[in-house]
Design a protein around this motif. Structure first.
Motif, PDB file in Angstrom:
ATOM      1  N   PHE A 103       0.844  -1.193   0.000  1.00  0.00           N
ATOM      2  CA  PHE A 103       0.000   0.000   0.000  1.00  0.00           C
ATOM      3  C   PHE A 103       0.877   1.239   0.000  1.00  0.00           C
ATOM      4  CE2 PHE A 103       0.522  -0.824   4.564  1.00  0.00           C
ATOM      5  CZ  PHE A 103       0.883   0.431   5.048  1.00  0.00           C
ATOM      6  N   ASP A 104       0.270   2.344  -0.378  1.00  0.00           N
ATOM      7  CA  ASP A 104       0.922   3.653  -0.407  1.00  0.00           C
ATOM      8  C   ASP A 104      -0.175   4.676  -0.141  1.00  0.00           C
ATOM      9  OD1 ASP A 104       2.112   6.079  -1.044  1.00  0.00           O
ATOM     10  OD2 ASP A 104       2.643   5.525  -3.095  1.00  0.00           O
ATOM     11  N   VAL A 105      -0.150   5.306   1.038  1.00  0.00           N
ATOM     12  CA  VAL A 105      -1.218   6.226   1.428  1.00  0.00           C
ATOM     13  C   VAL A 105      -0.643   7.528   1.987  1.00  0.00           C
ATOM     14  CG1 VAL A 105      -2.873   4.379   1.926  1.00  0.00           C
ATOM     15  CG2 VAL A 105      -1.425   5.249   3.762  1.00  0.00           C
ATOM     16  N   ARG A 106      -1.470   8.555   1.949  1.00  0.00           N
ATOM     17  CA  ARG A 106      -1.145   9.825   2.606  1.00  0.00           C
ATOM     18  C   ARG A 106      -1.510   9.714   4.078  1.00  0.00           C
ATOM     19  NH1 ARG A 106       0.074  13.703  -0.951  1.00  0.00           N
ATOM     20  NH2 ARG A 106      -0.699  13.485  -3.061  1.00  0.00           N
ATOM     21  N   VAL A 107      -0.735  10.383   4.916  1.00  0.00           N
ATOM     22  CA  VAL A 107      -1.045  10.465   6.337  1.00  0.00           C
ATOM     23  C   VAL A 107      -1.459  11.913   6.580  1.00  0.00           C
ATOM     24  CG1 VAL A 107      -0.138  10.197   8.681  1.00  0.00           C
ATOM     25  CG2 VAL A 107       0.646   8.676   6.853  1.00  0.00           C
ATOM     26  N   GLU A 108      -2.732  12.107   6.825  1.00  0.00           N
ATOM     27  CA  GLU A 108      -3.306  13.453   6.839  1.00  0.00           C
ATOM     28  C   GLU A 108      -3.034  14.283   8.087  1.00  0.00           C
ATOM     29  OE1 GLU A 108      -4.596  14.871   4.242  1.00  0.00           O
ATOM     30  OE2 GLU A 108      -4.647  13.075   2.996  1.00  0.00           O
ATOM     31  N   TYR A 149      -9.425   5.188   5.370  1.00  0.00           N
ATOM     32  CA  TYR A 149      -8.248   4.423   5.767  1.00  0.00           C
ATOM     33  C   TYR A 149      -7.469   5.135   6.869  1.00  0.00           C
ATOM     34  CZ  TYR A 149      -5.437   7.821   3.213  1.00  0.00           C
ATOM     35  OH  TYR A 149      -4.844   8.981   2.802  1.00  0.00           O
ATOM     36  N   GLY A 150      -7.854   6.358   7.200  1.00  0.00           N
ATOM     37  CA  GLY A 150      -7.099   7.182   8.137  1.00  0.00           C
ATOM     38  C   GLY A 150      -6.897   6.549   9.499  1.00  0.00           C
ATOM     39  N   GLY A 151      -7.914   5.870  10.007  1.00  0.00           N
ATOM     40  CA  GLY A 151      -7.795   5.234  11.319  1.00  0.00           C
ATOM     41  C   GLY A 151      -6.739   4.144  11.331  1.00  0.00           C
ATOM     42  N   ALA A 152      -6.741   3.304  10.316  1.00  0.00           N
ATOM     43  CA  ALA A 152      -5.749   2.221  10.240  1.00  0.00           C
ATOM     44  C   ALA A 152      -4.346   2.794  10.070  1.00  0.00           C
ATOM     45  CB  ALA A 152      -6.086   1.273   9.084  1.00  0.00           C
ATOM     46  N   ALA A 153      -4.210   3.828   9.256  1.00  0.00           N
ATOM     47  CA  ALA A 153      -2.896   4.448   9.054  1.00  0.00           C
ATOM     48  C   ALA A 153      -2.380   5.059  10.357  1.00  0.00           C
ATOM     49  CB  ALA A 153      -2.972   5.507   7.957  1.00  0.00           C
ATOM     50  N   ALA A 154      -3.244   5.758  11.082  1.00  0.00           N
ATOM     51  CA  ALA A 154      -2.840   6.370  12.349  1.00  0.00           C
ATOM     52  C   ALA A 154      -2.457   5.306  13.380  1.00  0.00           C
ATOM     53  CB  ALA A 154      -3.965   7.254  12.880  1.00  0.00           C
ATOM     54  N   LYS A 155      -3.216   4.215  13.446  1.00  0.00           N
ATOM     55  CA  LYS A 155      -2.912   3.137  14.397  1.00  0.00           C
ATOM     56  C   LYS A 155      -1.584   2.468  14.056  1.00  0.00           C
ATOM     57  CE  LYS A 155      -7.718   2.004  15.433  1.00  0.00           C
ATOM     58  NZ  LYS A 155      -8.790   1.032  15.200  1.00  0.00           N
ATOM     59  N   LEU A 156      -1.342   2.236  12.767  1.00  0.00           N
ATOM     60  CA  LEU A 156      -0.087   1.607  12.365  1.00  0.00           C
ATOM     61  C   LEU A 156       1.090   2.525  12.682  1.00  0.00           C
ATOM     62  CD1 LEU A 156       1.484  -0.708  11.132  1.00  0.00           C
ATOM     63  CD2 LEU A 156       0.977   0.236   8.860  1.00  0.00           C
ATOM     64  N   LEU A 157       0.960   3.796  12.379  1.00  0.00           N
ATOM     65  CA  LEU A 157       2.024   4.743  12.676  1.00  0.00           C
ATOM     66  C   LEU A 157       2.285   4.810  14.179  1.00  0.00           C
ATOM     67  CD1 LEU A 157       4.054   6.697  11.510  1.00  0.00           C
ATOM     68  CD2 LEU A 157       2.279   8.448  11.474  1.00  0.00           C
TER      69      LEU A 157
END
Length: 132
Positions: free
Chosen positions: A42-47, A108-116
């Motif tokens: 995956f490749d996503v922005r972290v807002e 997807y923001g919640g999953a990205a924040a949790k992973l970070l």
């Protein structure tokens, strides 16, 4: 090559910079995956992060998964992803594979924040947020 060579490719990319200009994140990510024998999950922005603006993962099959983050200055940081975070990686990978029309409806923001947050808890000082 394997996951342990990601740092070498990041070093190679940093030495290849000309006049402080970086190639786009997705190009750099693809280069890392190709040179290490991995594949982009995956490749996503972290807002809403004060330090990190992009996050991606490169999978290496049974050899693990590595997160690649780009900070606000364009520097890349890598960190291994442990098995406890596999559900978050799977969620972000699934979101990436959705058609664009469906991506708009699914966050997807919640999953990205949790992973970070999990990567920060792993003890990597280069991922810790510092007050401005």
């Amino acid at each position: 090559m394997q996951a342990e060579y990601v740092e070498l490719v990041l070093l190679e990319q940093s030495l290849a910079n000309t006049d402080g200009m970086y190639r786009p994140f997705s190009d750099r990510l693809g280069d890392i995956a190709e040179k290490t024998g991995g594949f982009v999950l995956f490749d996503v922005r972290v807002e809403s992060d004060i330090r990190i603006q992009r996050m991606a993962a490169i999978g290496f099959g049974v050899d693990g998964t590595v997160a690649i983050m780009m900070d606000k200055n364009g520097q890349l940081i890598s960190a291994p992803i442990n098995g406890d975070n596999a559900p978050l990686v799977a969620e972000l990978t699934a979101w990436t594979s959705l058609p664009m029309a469906e991506q708009v409806c699914v966050g997807y923001g919640g999953a990205a924040a949790k992973l970070l947050a999990a990567l920060r808890k792993s003890g990597r000082p280069d991922l810790v947020n510092h007050a401005c």
